[in-house]
Design a protein around this motif. Structure first.
Motif, PDB file in Angstrom:
ATOM      1  N   THR A  63       0.207  16.017  -8.898  1.00 49.30           N
ATOM      2  CA  THR A  63       0.296  14.588  -9.192  1.00 49.30           C
ATOM      3  C   THR A  63       1.237  13.889  -8.217  1.00 49.30           C
ATOM      4  OG1 THR A  63      -0.138  14.987 -11.535  1.00 49.30           O
ATOM      5  CG2 THR A  63       0.905  12.888 -10.963  1.00 49.30           C
ATOM      6  N   GLU A  64       2.404  14.472  -8.023  1.00 57.36           N
ATOM      7  CA  GLU A  64       3.351  13.861  -7.093  1.00 57.36           C
ATOM      8  C   GLU A  64       2.789  13.868  -5.674  1.00 57.36           C
ATOM      9  OE1 GLU A  64       8.063  13.892  -5.887  1.00 57.36           O
ATOM     10  OE2 GLU A  64       7.189  15.778  -6.601  1.00 57.36           O
ATOM     11  N   GLN A  65       2.135  14.948  -5.300  1.00 59.07           N
ATOM     12  CA  GLN A  65       1.549  15.025  -3.962  1.00 59.07           C
ATOM     13  C   GLN A  65       0.504  13.925  -3.763  1.00 59.07           C
ATOM     14  OE1 GLN A  65       2.378  16.081  -0.901  1.00 59.07           O
ATOM     15  NE2 GLN A  65       2.344  18.247  -1.479  1.00 59.07           N
ATOM     16  N   ALA A  66      -0.300  13.674  -4.797  1.00 56.18           N
ATOM     17  CA  ALA A  66      -1.306  12.604  -4.706  1.00 56.18           C
ATOM     18  C   ALA A  66      -0.643  11.240  -4.520  1.00 56.18           C
ATOM     19  CB  ALA A  66      -2.191  12.604  -5.955  1.00 56.18           C
ATOM     20  N   ILE A  67       0.463  11.013  -5.211  1.00 56.94           N
ATOM     21  CA  ILE A  67       1.188   9.743  -5.072  1.00 56.94           C
ATOM     22  C   ILE A  67       1.789   9.630  -3.676  1.00 56.94           C
ATOM     23  CG2 ILE A  67       3.223   8.458  -5.866  1.00 56.94           C
ATOM     24  CD1 ILE A  67       2.594   9.664  -8.695  1.00 56.94           C
ATOM     25  N   VAL A  68       2.452  10.683  -3.230  1.00 56.34           N
ATOM     26  CA  VAL A  68       3.102  10.676  -1.920  1.00 56.34           C
ATOM     27  C   VAL A  68       2.072  10.462  -0.814  1.00 56.34           C
ATOM     28  CG1 VAL A  68       4.324  12.133  -0.245  1.00 56.34           C
ATOM     29  CG2 VAL A  68       5.062  12.105  -2.634  1.00 56.34           C
ATOM     30  N   GLN A  69       1.044  11.285  -0.813  1.00 59.12           N
ATOM     31  CA  GLN A  69       0.072  11.228   0.277  1.00 59.12           C
ATOM     32  C   GLN A  69      -0.837  10.006   0.160  1.00 59.12           C
ATOM     33  OE1 GLN A  69       1.013  13.036   2.595  1.00 59.12           O
ATOM     34  NE2 GLN A  69       2.235  14.478   1.412  1.00 59.12           N
ATOM     35  N   GLY A  70      -1.142   9.592  -1.062  1.00 58.29           N
ATOM     36  CA  GLY A  70      -1.924   8.368  -1.245  1.00 58.29           C
ATOM     37  C   GLY A  70      -1.177   7.154  -0.724  1.00 58.29           C
ATOM     38  N   GLY A  71       0.115   7.097  -1.012  1.00 57.26           N
ATOM     39  CA  GLY A  71       0.932   6.002  -0.500  1.00 57.26           C
ATOM     40  C   GLY A  71       1.020   6.031   1.020  1.00 57.26           C
ATOM     41  N   HIS A  72       1.117   7.220   1.577  1.00 52.60           N
ATOM     42  CA  HIS A  72       1.180   7.375   3.033  1.00 52.60           C
ATOM     43  C   HIS A  72      -0.120   6.890   3.678  1.00 52.60           C
ATOM     44  CE1 HIS A  72       1.118   9.927   6.801  1.00 52.60           C
ATOM     45  NE2 HIS A  72       2.219   9.215   6.935  1.00 52.60           N
ATOM     46  N   LEU A  73      -1.235   7.216   3.075  1.00 50.02           N
ATOM     47  CA  LEU A  73      -2.517   6.770   3.633  1.00 50.02           C
ATOM     48  C   LEU A  73      -2.716   5.265   3.463  1.00 50.02           C
ATOM     49  CD1 LEU A  73      -4.788   9.796   2.677  1.00 50.02           C
ATOM     50  CD2 LEU A  73      -3.894   9.185   4.941  1.00 50.02           C
ATOM     51  N   LEU A  74      -2.240   4.706   2.359  1.00 52.76           N
ATOM     52  CA  LEU A  74      -2.300   3.242   2.207  1.00 52.76           C
ATOM     53  C   LEU A  74      -1.446   2.545   3.267  1.00 52.76           C
ATOM     54  CD1 LEU A  74      -2.168   2.810  -1.673  1.00 52.76           C
ATOM     55  CD2 LEU A  74      -4.065   2.234  -0.150  1.00 52.76           C
ATOM     56  N   LEU A  75      -0.273   3.089   3.543  1.00 55.14           N
ATOM     57  CA  LEU A  75       0.574   2.533   4.592  1.00 55.14           C
ATOM     58  C   LEU A  75      -0.105   2.665   5.953  1.00 55.14           C
ATOM     59  CD1 LEU A  75       3.243   1.252   5.509  1.00 55.14           C
ATOM     60  CD2 LEU A  75       4.206   3.568   5.609  1.00 55.14           C
ATOM     61  N   SER A  76      -0.774   3.784   6.180  1.00 51.58           N
ATOM     62  CA  SER A  76      -1.506   3.976   7.435  1.00 51.58           C
ATOM     63  C   SER A  76      -2.595   2.924   7.592  1.00 51.58           C
ATOM     64  CB  SER A  76      -2.132   5.377   7.485  1.00 51.58           C
ATOM     65  OG  SER A  76      -1.144   6.375   7.510  1.00 51.58           O
ATOM     66  N   ALA A  77      -3.361   2.697   6.537  1.00 50.36           N
ATOM     67  CA  ALA A  77      -4.426   1.693   6.589  1.00 50.36           C
ATOM     68  C   ALA A  77      -3.852   0.303   6.826  1.00 50.36           C
ATOM     69  CB  ALA A  77      -5.244   1.721   5.295  1.00 50.36           C
ATOM     70  N   ALA A  78      -2.759  -0.016   6.154  1.00 58.36           N
ATOM     71  CA  ALA A  78      -2.119  -1.325   6.351  1.00 58.36           C
ATOM     72  C   ALA A  78      -1.625  -1.469   7.783  1.00 58.36           C
ATOM     73  CB  ALA A  78      -0.964  -1.504   5.369  1.00 58.36           C
ATOM     74  N   ALA A  79      -1.074  -0.406   8.338  1.00 60.04           N
ATOM     75  CA  ALA A  79      -0.617  -0.448   9.730  1.00 60.04           C
ATOM     76  C   ALA A  79      -1.791  -0.662  10.671  1.00 60.04           C
ATOM     77  CB  ALA A  79       0.131   0.832  10.084  1.00 60.04           C
TER      78      ALA A  79
END
Length: 154
Positions: A63-79
């Protein structure tokens, strides 16, 4: 702005972000220690007043990994979207990619992370860490620029 340029930049950023995600997760498994990204997420959770934050030395569960990596990918898309909005589609991949990667690195590691209290200032890191972060973000910028260029010309 060309919609294909935007789509390509976001796709390139996601591919690069996914690659970095895989590297960080592999590093966690190999070292037995949480990745820097997991540490950032936990620091953010503490800043937000989350009551249960896993111990610093504990590897993230699914669960934590999904939050961490999901947030990282959202930041990547925003960038990627920021790249497309701020860089002309005729810009060279190498020049614009390197410049964007370095700007993104500076914004996240030198300014935003320390200002939000999520990480120590980057200038306090060792040379190896600064080098790794610089290289990762330059590769990220190049992948973002390449994605934008590849789709913009179609």
């Amino acid at each position: 702005m060309n919609g294909k340029h935007m789509t390509g930049a976001i796709a390139g950023a996601l591919v690069a972000g996914l690659g970095l995600t895989v590297m960080m997760m592999a590093g966690e498994r190999k070292s037995g220690k949480p990745s820097e990204l997991t540490e950032l997420e936990r620091a953010g959770a503490r800043e937000l007043g989350v009551r249960f934050v896993p111990q610093d030395d504990r590897l993230p569960d699914a669960t934590e990994q999904a939050i961490v990596q999901g947030g990282h990918l959202l930041l990547s898309a925003a960038a990627g979207a920021v790249y497309a909005a701020s860089v002309d589609e005729d810009a060279g991949v190498v020049a614009s990619g390197v410049a964007f990667g370095l700007a993104f690195y500076a914004a996240m590691h030198w300014i935003t992370g320390p200002l939000l209290g999520l990480k120590k200032p980057e200038w306090q890191s060792d040379v190896g860490t600064i080098g790794m972060h610089t290289l990762n973000h330059v590769v990220f910028g190049l992948a973002t620029a390449a994605g934008a260029k590849a789709l913009a010309k179609r």
